[in-house]
Design an enzyme around this catalytic site. Structure first.
Site, PDB file in Angstrom:
ATOM      1  N   SER A 197      -4.385   2.674   4.393  1.00 43.66           N
ATOM      2  CA  SER A 197      -4.651   1.952   3.487  1.00 43.66           C
ATOM      3  C   SER A 197      -4.144   0.573   3.465  1.00 43.66           C
ATOM      4  CB  SER A 197      -3.178   2.701   2.540  1.00 43.66           C
ATOM      5  OG  SER A 197      -3.438   1.986   1.182  1.00 43.66           O
ATOM      6  N   HIS A 202       6.197  -7.377  -2.203  1.00 41.94           N
ATOM      7  CA  HIS A 202       6.777  -6.918  -0.878  1.00 41.94           C
ATOM      8  C   HIS A 202       8.080  -7.400   0.458  1.00 41.94           C
ATOM      9  CE1 HIS A 202       3.183  -4.278  -2.235  1.00 41.94           C
ATOM     10  NE2 HIS A 202       2.792  -5.526  -2.328  1.00 41.94           N
ATOM     11  N   LYS A 242       0.712  -1.479   0.110  1.00 40.67           N
ATOM     12  CA  LYS A 242      -0.007   0.178   0.226  1.00 40.67           C
ATOM     13  C   LYS A 242       0.974   1.319   0.127  1.00 40.67           C
ATOM     14  CE  LYS A 242      -3.790  -0.637  -0.328  1.00 40.67           C
ATOM     15  NZ  LYS A 242      -3.638  -1.355  -1.362  1.00 40.67           N
TER      16      LYS A 242
HETATM   17  P1  A3P Z   1      -5.344   4.548  -0.031  1.00 44.97           P
HETATM   18  O1  A3P Z   1      -5.690   3.166  -0.380  1.00 44.97           O
HETATM   19  O2  A3P Z   1      -4.962   5.386   0.481  1.00 44.97           O
HETATM   20  O3  A3P Z   1      -6.696   5.589  -1.512  1.00 44.97           O
HETATM   21  P2  A3P Z   1      -0.282   0.162  -3.733  1.00 44.97           P
HETATM   22  O4  A3P Z   1      -0.287  -0.023  -4.831  1.00 44.97           O
HETATM   23  O5  A3P Z   1       1.203  -0.126  -2.728  1.00 44.97           O
HETATM   24  O6  A3P Z   1      -1.113  -1.496  -3.298  1.00 44.97           O
HETATM   25  O7  A3P Z   1      -0.920   0.989  -2.728  1.00 44.97           O
HETATM   26  C1  A3P Z   1      -2.452   1.708  -3.029  1.00 44.97           C
HETATM   27  C2  A3P Z   1      -2.381   3.107  -2.693  1.00 44.97           C
HETATM   28  O8  A3P Z   1      -1.877   3.973  -3.717  1.00 44.97           O
HETATM   29  C3  A3P Z   1      -3.941   3.151  -2.411  1.00 44.97           C
HETATM   30  O9  A3P Z   1      -3.564   4.410  -0.999  1.00 44.97           O
HETATM   31  C4  A3P Z   1      -3.700   4.051  -3.407  1.00 44.97           C
HETATM   32  O10 A3P Z   1      -5.289   4.339  -3.662  1.00 44.97           O
HETATM   33  C5  A3P Z   1      -3.029   5.007  -4.367  1.00 44.97           C
HETATM   34  N1  A3P Z   1      -2.216   5.055  -5.223  1.00 44.97           N
HETATM   35  C6  A3P Z   1      -2.616   4.355  -6.439  1.00 44.97           C
HETATM   36  N2  A3P Z   1      -2.399   4.989  -7.720  1.00 44.97           N
HETATM   37  C7  A3P Z   1      -1.859   6.938  -7.220  1.00 44.97           C
HETATM   38  C8  A3P Z   1      -2.066   7.617  -7.642  1.00 44.97           C
HETATM   39  N3  A3P Z   1      -1.433   7.756  -9.295  1.00 44.97           N
HETATM   40  N4  A3P Z   1      -1.864   8.738  -7.202  1.00 44.97           N
HETATM   41  C9  A3P Z   1      -1.681   8.758  -5.914  1.00 44.97           C
HETATM   42  N5  A3P Z   1      -1.996   7.521  -4.848  1.00 44.97           N
HETATM   43  C10 A3P Z   1      -2.090   6.297  -5.786  1.00 44.97           C
END
Ligand code: A3P
Length: 293
Positions: free
Chosen positions: A137, A107, A45
């Site tokens: 998140s 991860h 996340k």
């Molecule tokens: P949130 O749950 O806070 O919205 P991962 O890809 O490591 O699983 O992380 C997911 C998190 O990154 C989520 O956070 C998601 O919304 C955020 N995320 C993904 N793409 C993004 C972007 N282009 N800009 C900002 N946040 C992004």
């Protein structure tokens, strides 16, 4: 579709893990990295998908644009650690990636990385996110992903996160372990989610310089547009709406994408307790996170 029961956490070489990430341990550990492989490493996340999409666009956006509309990001950038219940395992997908370079995500904490990545001196991009937004998140993610342990309620989840009792273990150990590695392994680029949110163009430039890429201004502009939160949120090839693991009706994968959303979740008491504990665990003055910008 019958979903498997949610997995239990157990201690695996000192790190909390579920069987999905240890079932293929020997096979993953003996994965044969190639010198041009690029590994994206993150605590869950922290912005893995965001950076995966940026790298995919940088390398293949111009040469194979059809990928963007036909292959979900989790197949373009396989998750090395995962033994999938619905599909090929990550390691098998990585071995069969037809692209060059192969972009692979993990991860794992630094000590779990298969040794061939170090032997081949592969480029590694690590993305870190401040602990408070990271745990929020992760909580919402665990609510909606059937292959994650049951998150329970927010208060108990927060406590377990602080104790490192979530999949891939302690956030504190993860970000510190990778930060320390950066001091001795020069092919590691350590990025922060908050910097990307603040100035994605600047982070893209730094990333390109690390990767030795020099995209045109036009191409960079195109990439920056594609990877904006709202564009990714409505792009079915990157928003996980096609994933069998995720029930995006419970909580969307592209949820808020903000720095500081933790303020909508932490009570004053939780915040105080978290900060106290944080100070005890995060002793390295050179590793600094921003939980607001
Ligand atoms: P949130 O749950 O806070 O919205 P991962 O890809 O490591 O699983 O992380 C997911 C998190 O990154 C989520 O956070 C998601 O919304 C955020 N995320 C993904 N793409 C993004 C972007 N282009 N800009 C900002 N946040 C992004």
């Amino acid at each position: 579709m019958d979903f498997p029961p949610r997995p239990e956490l157990f201690d695996f070489h000192g790190v909390s893990m579920t069987h999905y990430f240890t079932d293929l341990w020997d096979r993953v550990q003996t994965f044969k990295a190639r010198p041009d492989d690029i590994l994206i490493a993150t605590y869950p996340k922290a912005g893995t998908t965001w950076v995966s999409y940026i790298l995919d666009l940088l390398y293949f956006g111009q040469t194979s644009p059809e990928r963007l509309t036909s292959i979900p990001i989790y197949d373009r950038v396989p998750f090395l650690d995962l033994r999938d219940v619905f599909d090929k395992s990550g390691v098998e997908q990585a071995e069969n990636l037809p692209t060059s370079p192969r972009i692979i995500k993990t991860h794992f904490p630094v000590q779990f990385i298969p040794k061939s990545f170090w032997e081949q001196n592969c480029k590694i991009v690590y993305v870190a996110r401040n602990a408070k937004d990271n745990v929020v998140s992760y909580f919402h993610f665990d609510r909606m992903v059937v292959t994650e342990p049951d998150p329970g309620d927010w208060n108990s989840y927060l406590k377990r996160f602080m104790e490192g009792k979530v999949a891939f273990g302690s956030w504190y150990d993860h970000v510190n372990g990778w930060w320390k590695k950066k001091q001795t392994y020069s092919n590691l680029h350590y990025m922060f989610y908050e910097d990307m949110t603040e100035d994605c163009a600047k982070e893209l430039d730094k990333l390109c310089s690390f990767l030795g890429l020099s995209p045109s201004l036009e191409e960079k502009k195109q990439i920056l547009g594609e990877v904006q939160f709202d564009n990714m949120k409505y792009n079915n090839m990157v928003n996980y709406s096609t994933s069998l693991h995720a029930n995006v009706k419970i909580s969307p994968f592209m949820r808020k994408g903000k720095v500081g959303d933790w303020k909508n979740h932490f009570t004053v008491a939780q915040n105080e307790e978290f900060d106290e504990d944080y100070k005890r665990k995060m002793k390295d003055p050179t590793l600094h996170f921003r939980s607001e910008i």
